[in-house]
Design an enzyme around this catalytic site. Sequence first.
Site, PDB file in Angstrom:
ATOM      1  CE  LYS A  90     -12.606  -3.172  -0.618  1.00 34.50           C
ATOM      2  NZ  LYS A  90     -13.673  -3.058   0.398  1.00 34.50           N
ATOM      3  CG  ASP A  93     -17.712  -3.471   0.611  1.00 39.06           C
ATOM      4  OD1 ASP A  93     -17.633  -4.706   0.780  1.00 39.06           O
ATOM      5  OD2 ASP A  93     -16.715  -2.763   0.370  1.00 39.06           O
TER       6      ASP A  93
END
Length: 286
Positions: free
Chosen positions: A74, A111
């Site tokens: 990420k 997220d």
Amino acid sequence: MSNGSITGRTRLAGVVGWPVAHSRSPRLHNEWLRRYGIDGAYLPLPVAPGQLETALRGLQASGFAGVNVTIPHKQDAFALSDVLSPAARRCGAVNTLMFTPDGRLHGDNSDGQGFLDSLRAAGVDPAAGSALLLGAGGAARAIAASLQAEGVAVYLANRTRERADALAALLQDAHNPVRVLDWAARDRALGDQALLVNTTSLGMGDAGLPCSLDGAAPTLVVSDIVYAPRVTPLLAEARARGLATVEGLGMLLHQARVGFAAWFGVDPTVDDSLFDFVSSDRVPGP
Ligand code: ATR
């Protein structure tokens, strides 16, 4: 496969991670493709550490619409993105990449939005009051930033206080700073909170609950980002006390909507049957 056949026109996406075999995302996206009758496919893409850039260039050159990015890539995806969304900047990490026709990488992070959407879908107003977050990793950062952006007063407690201090510094906001509490003070602080979010790995194994709910207000909403098991020991304890709970699977399902909408052109619905489908190990029927 979504519709039983792949052609030259099939739109392609996937998830890059290492390991990636356990990921629920292929099951989820391919079910949405089936439900919406879209000519598309979503693949698990095992990419070893250090190989992300090579993999992304290859996928882009192969006509993929984009990919989800999971552990351990990420932060590297953030660094490789040519364009970053405000959410990705706040998180310092990218979980959703769009490949544009001009060869650029658009990095987003869904997220935090997925977390907020999972609360709202469960009938919970994220901004009802202040929130206590346990943990200081990447998920805590995304959730803290999204709550902060909603104007929520966020308290952060982590076993290793320095990590919480560092995270609060990264999320610096003069109007609504993240406040760090000692790990030992977390139980006491609970009485004043509207929302508790567990982002630690406690509750997956036998290490006990991440905090005591003895001092919780009856209106406390308890959420956990762990989604296997769906009802973690913390959520089970909260339910036994009559507290409202939000399970972590909702965040997984809602964060996925962003990529699906960008690659396949439909904002997909998250319903109860999807929770059951994604968490079960049943092989989809013919
Ligand atoms: P993420 O996956 O969100 O990036 P991580 O780095 O894997 O997070 O860390 C998991 C979280 O669980 C951390 O906040 C960790 O606390 P430390 O920063 O002190 O390591 C927390 N955690 C793991 N085991 C724990 C335990 N036994 N007691 C308290 N916290 C624990």
